[in-house]
Write a protein that holds these residues in place. Structure first.
Motif, PDB file in Angstrom:
ATOM      1  N   TYR A   1     -10.708-134.900 -33.040  1.00 34.10           N
ATOM      2  CA  TYR A   1      -9.522-134.101 -33.355  1.00 34.10           C
ATOM      3  C   TYR A   1      -9.538-132.871 -32.453  1.00 34.10           C
ATOM      4  O   TYR A   1     -10.349-131.957 -32.666  1.00 34.10           O
ATOM      5  CB  TYR A   1      -9.536-133.655 -34.821  1.00 34.10           C
TER       6      TYR A   1
ATOM      7  N   GLN B   1      -8.475-125.040 -42.575  1.00 34.90           N
ATOM      8  CA  GLN B   1      -9.115-125.075 -41.245  1.00 34.90           C
ATOM      9  C   GLN B   1      -9.689-123.706 -40.877  1.00 34.90           C
ATOM     10  O   GLN B   1     -10.752-123.612 -40.259  1.00 34.90           O
ATOM     11  CB  GLN B   1      -8.092-125.483 -40.181  1.00 34.90           C
TER      12      GLN B   1
ATOM     13  N   ALA C   1     -12.973-134.160 -42.241  1.00 33.91           N
ATOM     14  CA  ALA C   1     -12.310-134.676 -41.036  1.00 33.91           C
ATOM     15  C   ALA C   1     -13.227-135.654 -40.302  1.00 33.91           C
ATOM     16  O   ALA C   1     -12.765-136.622 -39.706  1.00 33.91           O
ATOM     17  CB  ALA C   1     -11.943-133.513 -40.117  1.00 33.91           C
TER      18      ALA C   1
ATOM     19  N   ASP D   1      -5.062-133.365 -36.911  1.00 32.64           N
ATOM     20  CA  ASP D   1      -5.827-134.216 -37.831  1.00 32.64           C
ATOM     21  C   ASP D   1      -5.410-135.679 -37.735  1.00 32.64           C
ATOM     22  O   ASP D   1      -5.736-136.482 -38.600  1.00 32.64           O
ATOM     23  CB  ASP D   1      -5.810-133.681 -39.268  1.00 32.64           C
TER      24      ASP D   1
END
Ligand code: FAD
Ligand code: N01
Length: 539
Positions: A87, A197, A222, A63
């Protein structure tokens, strides 16, 4: 000091033994070799990668932007490697580390399947003996612990866990074989970064997903996306300046660092700024104002902004309420970044169980029983985190022949100087140890700085004909006080977080990393060296 030649590897005697083959251990080996030291890496796993070897759960990714969450020490490496996403996902990061190992021919000096269980310093011989579970015994002048801050998984002592009939998986020890959850009822315990996640990805496959949450977390979008070739080109064209900026920055990553406090900003401007950063995605949000992690009232403005987003996303108001953190300031538990975490709770096949309202009583053969009912599950996933920062160090029996023991010295919490060395343990280094910026930063930036410092230090001893370096007690005490004082100027100590050791029963509570900032910390390390390794005793 006589330094042996780089070829002296078969004998089991080395200049430096490194423990761990993640980002830290790989770079250490490379730099030590380049400086002409004989070095070997001992690694518990059967391959390189560290974090990225062990954490193979669905959705695992970094991240910090990939173009910055990567080594800077080799120009051609950073120019030739192409990151595909803002990412990168775990397989891509692992591939990168495998590439680094291959490119610099590192594996020939890494002993895999070798878990170190003890390291003892002989004060007369000025030499470490390192012992592994597989019977290997190595000797070295120096030991560098590159054992990772988040590498000792924590599975809580849940009643009945051994009765569970199906597989029990931990996100940090994920199996290498792909896990197929199709048609399965999956239970996830925990709602930290790993769970946040994994949950959206598992929900797409499982017949039903039940999430057991104790403390809700703040999660920010994100904003992950594939990288366009022109974006990558632009970064590559400016890599030297960018990396130099990171080394001197607050967090070791490119954020829009605030210059004004939230409390001095008109409400419409503030909301627009939060909104803008929310849309861009990433931890940039937390850098919007200078007072966000310092003043509770300012922090509450950001926290409420996120709660409002949760309320606006989740259809069921009860579920939304459960997901809203209220018991600690935003950012003081590690902020999470997600892709579709909150919308996942709008799916019919996902339920959220609040363990504060209905405490977990026991795991049964067929599921999880709370004070209200039993929730059936075929697979149990513990996304329950790590014994962070000290767990991997204290798992080893580290001591000296004159009776020092790291476990005893750290019984009330870790004490060291600059996060690099512990008084009483000569020639023992820790990479990104407690008391350094470490987990509060882009860790690759911090790892490179520590590795460079350590190798330069060993090189300095060699050039001066010195045998040992050790942190002085006074310098250590002053550093520990400084780390605590800086932490106390922030809201961080107010949360029962793993930063405070609060996630592990019986672990002493203290703020573990150094929050003074990557650039400021680097400056202090440089000053110490410029002043002849001030605070260290060299002999
Ligand atoms: P590790 O990668 O943890 O490697 C340590 C190695 O030491 C392991 O391979 C372990 O097996 C080995 N080891 C430990 N004890 C022993 C022993 N006794 N004997 C032998 N071997 C031993 N950081 C960021 O900055 N940005 C991110 O986006 C980010 N994402 C993360 C995502 C996840 C899922 C996790 C868990 C962590 C993340 N981190 C992130 C932190 C991450 O740990 C570091 O960025 C970095 O990978 C640490 O590298 P390391 O080499 O220091 O430690
Ligand atoms: O672990 P965590 P993680 N009963 O400790 C819960 C990095 N990382 O693996 O908060 C019920 O954050 C616990 O609840 P509570 C990153 O630095 C980065 O998710 O203690 N629940 C919590 O919800 C991160 O911070 C990424 O009440 C129990 C969860 O388990 C660090 O690794 C991705 C429990 C643990 O959350 C650790 O993250 C992944 C119990 N007995 C990891 N015990 C990136 O995105 C624990 N819990 C970069």
């Amino acid at each position: 000091m006589t330094i042996s030649q780089p070829s002296a590897s078969a004998s089991g005697t080395f200049d430096v033994v490194v423990v761990g083959a993640g980002f830290s251990g790989l770079y250490l080996l490379h730099r030590l070799r380049r400086a002409g030291f004989s070095a070997v890496v001992l690694e518990a796993a059967d391959d390189v990668g560290g974090t990225w070897y062990w954490n193979r759960y669905p959705g695992a990714r970094c991240d910090v932007p990939s173009v910055e969450y990567s080594f800077s020490f080799d120009d051609s490496l950073e120019q030739e490697w192409n990151w595909t996403e803002r990412y990168a996902a775990q397989p891509e990061i692992l591939k990168y580390l495998e590439h680094v190992a291959e490119r610099f021919d590192l594996k020939r000096d890494i002993r895999f399947n070798t878990r170190v269980e003890a390291a003892t310093y002989d004060v007369d011989a000025e030499r470490w003996t390192v012992q592994a579970e597989n019977g290997s015994t190595l000797q070295a002048r120096f030991v560098a612990m590159a054992t990772g801050c988040l590498s000792t998984s924590s599975i809580p002592n849940l009643p009945g866990l051994s009765d569970f009939a199906g597989p029990v998986l931990h996100t940090g020890r994920w199996p290498h074989e792909p896990q197929d959850f199709t048609g399965k009822r999956v239970a996830v315990i925990g709602t930290g970064s790993s769970a946040i996640q994994a949950i959206p990805v598992i929900a797409q496959q499982a017949a039903h997903l039940t999430v057991f949450q104790r403390t809700p977390n703040f999660s920010l979008p994100a904003g992950n996306h594939p990288l366009k070739p022109e974006e990558v080109e632009q970064v590559k064209a400016t890599y030297p300046e960018r990396r130099e900026y990171l080394r001197r920055s607050r967090s070791g990553a490119t954020y829009e660092y605030a210059t004004v406090p939230a409390l001095a900003t008109p409400e419409e401007v503030r909301r627009a700024e939060f909104e803008r950063r929310w849309k861009i995605g990433g931890a940039n949000f937390m850098h919007a104002y200078t007072d966000l992690v310092k003043v509770r009232e300012a922090n509450e403005l950001a926290a409420q902004f996120v709660r409002d987003k949760i309320a606006a996303t989740i259809r069921d108001p009860e579920t939304a309420r459960k997901l809203m953190p209220t018991s600690y300031p935003i950012g003081t538990k590690r902020i999470c970044l997600d892709t579709d975490y909150y919308p996942t709770y709008n799916r019919d096949n996902v339920s959220l169980i609040d363990l504060l309202e209905e405490p977990l009583q026991t795991i049964t053969a067929n599921g999880v029983r709370t004070s209200r009912q039993e929730y059936p599950a075929d697979v149990l996933i513990c996304a329950t985190g790590f014994d962070a920062m000290t767990g991997s160090l204290l798992a080893m029996d580290i001591g000296t022949t004159d009776g020092q023991s790291l476990r005893k010295v750290w019984a009330e919490g870790p004490r060291n100087y600059l996060g690099l060395m512990v008084a009483g343990f000569p020639n023992l280094f820790t990479v990104t140890g407690p008391g350094s910026p470490s987990v509060l930063s882009n860790m690759v930036t911090s790892i490179e700085q520590h590795v460079d410092w350590i190798v330069d230090c060993v090189d300095h001893l060699r050039s001066k004909g010195l045998a040992t370096i050790e942190a002085s007690q006074d310098a250590q005490d002053a550093w520990v006080d400084h780390v605590r004082e800086v932490a106390n100027t922030t809201l961080y100590p107010q949360a029962a977080s793993w930063y405070m050791g609060a996630n592990i029963p019986g672990k002493p509570r203290m703020f573990l990393p150094y929050i003074g900032g990557v650039g400021a910390y680097r400056g202090k390390c440089e000053e110490v060296v410029a002043a002849g390794y001030k605070g260290f005793v060299l002999k």
